[in-house]
Design an enzyme around this catalytic site. Structure first.
Site, PDB file in Angstrom:
ATOM      1  CB  SER A 243      -0.914  -0.083   1.281  1.00  0.00           C
ATOM      2  OG  SER A 243      -1.577   1.385   1.445  1.00  0.00           O
TER       3      SER A 243
ATOM      4  CE1 TYR B  78      -1.749   4.067   4.120  1.00  0.00           C
ATOM      5  CE2 TYR B  78      -2.214   5.523   5.915  1.00  0.00           C
ATOM      6  CZ  TYR B  78      -1.563   4.465   5.278  1.00  0.00           C
ATOM      7  OH  TYR B  78      -0.764   3.679   5.997  1.00  0.00           O
TER       8      TYR B  78
ATOM      9  N   GLY C 193      -8.002 -14.457   0.112  1.00  0.00           N
ATOM     10  CA  GLY C 193      -8.141 -15.555  -0.419  1.00  0.00           C
ATOM     11  C   GLY C 193      -7.220 -16.541  -0.688  1.00  0.00           C
TER      12      GLY C 193
HETATM   13  P1  NAD Z   1       6.202   1.884   1.093  1.00  0.00           P
HETATM   14  O1  NAD Z   1       5.644   2.953   0.204  1.00  0.00           O
HETATM   15  O2  NAD Z   1       7.773   2.139   0.967  1.00  0.00           O
HETATM   16  O3  NAD Z   1       6.066   0.460   0.614  1.00  0.00           O
HETATM   17  C1  NAD Z   1       4.851  -0.143   0.389  1.00  0.00           C
HETATM   18  C2  NAD Z   1       5.198  -1.149  -1.015  1.00  0.00           C
HETATM   19  O4  NAD Z   1       3.942  -1.589  -1.341  1.00  0.00           O
HETATM   20  C3  NAD Z   1       5.816  -0.556  -1.894  1.00  0.00           C
HETATM   21  O5  NAD Z   1       7.025  -1.228  -2.394  1.00  0.00           O
HETATM   22  C4  NAD Z   1       4.848  -0.489  -3.125  1.00  0.00           C
HETATM   23  O6  NAD Z   1       5.563  -0.463  -4.429  1.00  0.00           O
HETATM   24  C5  NAD Z   1       4.321  -1.766  -2.857  1.00  0.00           C
HETATM   25  N1  NAD Z   1       2.644  -1.811  -3.313  1.00  0.00           N
HETATM   26  C6  NAD Z   1       1.790  -0.554  -3.391  1.00  0.00           C
HETATM   27  N2  NAD Z   1       0.668  -1.130  -4.056  1.00  0.00           N
HETATM   28  C7  NAD Z   1       0.888  -2.545  -4.360  1.00  0.00           C
HETATM   29  C8  NAD Z   1       0.226  -3.390  -5.377  1.00  0.00           C
HETATM   30  N3  NAD Z   1      -1.192  -2.847  -5.743  1.00  0.00           N
HETATM   31  N4  NAD Z   1       0.793  -4.381  -5.622  1.00  0.00           N
HETATM   32  C9  NAD Z   1       1.825  -4.689  -5.284  1.00  0.00           C
HETATM   33  N5  NAD Z   1       2.693  -3.865  -4.422  1.00  0.00           N
HETATM   34  C10 NAD Z   1       2.023  -2.761  -4.039  1.00  0.00           C
HETATM   35  O7  NAD Z   1       5.845   2.250   2.483  1.00  0.00           O
HETATM   36  P2  NAD Z   1       6.180   1.684   4.096  1.00  0.00           P
HETATM   37  O8  NAD Z   1       6.386   2.395   4.899  1.00  0.00           O
HETATM   38  O9  NAD Z   1       6.971   0.431   3.696  1.00  0.00           O
HETATM   39  O10 NAD Z   1       4.735   0.922   4.359  1.00  0.00           O
HETATM   40  C11 NAD Z   1       4.575  -0.358   4.340  1.00  0.00           C
HETATM   41  C12 NAD Z   1       3.010  -0.831   4.689  1.00  0.00           C
HETATM   42  O11 NAD Z   1       3.085  -0.320   6.291  1.00  0.00           O
HETATM   43  C13 NAD Z   1       2.005  -0.086   4.092  1.00  0.00           C
HETATM   44  O12 NAD Z   1       0.820  -0.879   4.197  1.00  0.00           O
HETATM   45  C14 NAD Z   1       1.484   1.013   5.086  1.00  0.00           C
HETATM   46  O13 NAD Z   1       0.100   1.439   5.104  1.00  0.00           O
HETATM   47  C15 NAD Z   1       1.833   0.408   6.460  1.00  0.00           C
HETATM   48  N6  NAD Z   1       2.209   1.530   7.513  1.00  0.00           N
HETATM   49  C16 NAD Z   1       3.511   2.130   7.429  1.00  0.00           C
HETATM   50  C17 NAD Z   1       3.726   3.128   8.102  1.00  0.00           C
HETATM   51  C18 NAD Z   1       5.047   3.820   8.330  1.00  0.00           C
HETATM   52  O14 NAD Z   1       5.446   4.818   9.369  1.00  0.00           O
HETATM   53  N7  NAD Z   1       5.987   3.564   7.473  1.00  0.00           N
HETATM   54  C19 NAD Z   1       2.778   3.440   9.233  1.00  0.00           C
HETATM   55  C20 NAD Z   1       1.544   2.518   9.232  1.00  0.00           C
HETATM   56  C21 NAD Z   1       1.416   1.800   8.372  1.00  0.00           C
END
Ligand code: NAD
Ligand code: UDP
Length: 307
Positions: A74, A144, A101
């Site tokens: 995401s 989001y 799934g």
């Molecule tokens: P990020 O953007 O670095 O990593 C997200 C990854 O998901 C990316 O590599 C992106 O290419 C991939 N992605 C997005 N949509 C996709 C799809 N449809 N199919 C396949 N891959 C897809 O962000 P992050 O900080 O590493 O966050 C990772 C997860 O943790 C997310 O779900 C985010 O909501 C959650 N999160 C992160 C934080 C934070 O502070 N970093 C806080 C709360 C929640």
């Protein structure tokens, strides 16, 4: 053990791949690179690691047995998800549906990377898991926040109705090496501005608070959550809360920067406070963050310096 990490080429996902490989897992990283970068997994040479370029909003099948599915895919930075509103909603809804799934078909355990954003602009501080939140569904951040709230709802439905063994991690602001320099989040913004002696852009008056967790602590918490038997949400974050202005000053101090602080408009619906109540994680996982803000920032600054 064979694990899938969706979003595995992102910031958190790539660190999770590292930990799983260290713990002896075979790891399948699925990422469409929409906000991630292949460089984050370039260092991995293990033959127990496979990368698949795939968009998880489209179904995917595996013949071989999968034990764990960590669903992290995401966009996560406000700048990213405001630019990618439909992809963000789709990956939270269809992506989570597809991965649930797969978990059902495989009998795999499933972990959702949820977020403190399910609490929105919270009216209680710190936030316990029992708090239902204060989210504006039609505001800019709704794409989001509501995607993640839907993702939690469908995860619980698959658990209750289909008996899938699920986990929900509510992740609070996390930082560290491999954050994208231009992702717009406060940590890369302030560090890059400070390192270049540019103005530090504080939004609003900087009185809003956040609580920052170092990536190694967060990943350890996520891994432990997958290994215990508990299906309700668990906050994973660092409860040390500080104002954004205080955070800007801390970064100026650590980088020894000559940057000045400038004030910019506060984004719409920017939460005023955010701090995890981690009593549940402490009790359930025997976990709490170990890395101090100063220590974590020094590591992160070292990373941004060498980019
Ligand atoms: P990020 O953007 O670095 O990593 C997200 C990854 O998901 C990316 O590599 C992106 O290419 C991939 N992605 C997005 N949509 C996709 C799809 N449809 N199919 C396949 N891959 C897809 O962000 P992050 O900080 O590493 O966050 C990772 C997860 O943790 C997310 O779900 C985010 O909501 C959650 N999160 C992160 C934080 C934070 O502070 N970093 C806080 C709360 C929640
Ligand atoms: N912020 C800021 N200056 C920046 C980037 C962000 O003052 O250059 C603020 C932002 O308004 C928010 C906090 O820092 O109050 C954290 O923002 P971020 O985008 O990292 O994540 P959020 O916690 O809002 O999801």
């Amino acid at each position: 053990m064979r694990s899938i990490v969706t979003g595995g080429a992102g910031f958190l996902g790539s660190h999770l791949c590292d930990l799983l490989l260290k713990n002896g897992h075979d790891v399948i990283c699925i990422d469409n690179l929409v906000t991630g970068n292949i460089r984050n997994i370039d260092h991995i040479t293990s033959d127990r690691f496979t990368y698949l370029k795939h968009d998880v909003t489209k179904p995917i099948y595996f013949g071989d047995k999968i034990d764990y599915i960590f669903h992290l895919a995401s966009p996560a930075s406000p700048v990213d998800y405001l630019e990618l509103p439909i992809q963000t909603l789709k990956v939270g809804a269809l992506g989570t549906y597809n991965m649930l799934g797969l978990a059902k078909e495989q009998g795999a355990r499933f972990l959702l990377a949820s977020t403190s954003e399910v609490y929105g602009d919270p009216l209680v501080n710190p936030q316990p898991e029992s708090y239902w939140g204060n989210v504006n569904p039609i505001g800019p951040r709704g794409v989001y926040d509501e995607a993640k709230r839907y993702a939690e709802a469908i995860t619980m439905a698959y658990h209750n109705h289909h008996k899938v063994d699920t986990r929900i991690a509510r992740i609070f602001n996390t930082y560290g090496p491999r954050m994208r320099a231009g992702d717009g989040r406060v940590v890369p913004n302030f560090i890059n501005q400070a390192l270049n002696n540019e103005d530090i852009t504080v939004y609003g008056e900087g009185s809003q608070t956040r609580s920052f967790c170092y990536v190694s602590d967060l990943i350890e918490g996520i891994y432990r959550l997958m290994t215990v038997d508990f299906n309700e949400p668990v906050n994973i974050g660092n409860p040390t809360e500080l104002s954004i202005l205080g955070f800007a000053n801390e970064i100026i101090k650590i980088t020894n920067s000559s940057s000045a602080i400038v004030y910019r408009d506060l984004p719409v619906d920017d939460p005023k406070v955010r701090r995890p109540d981690i009593s549940r994680a402490k009790k359930l996982l025997g976990w709490e963050p170990k890395i101090s803000l100063e220590e974590g920032l020094k590591e992160t600054i070292r990373y941004f310096r060498q980019l």
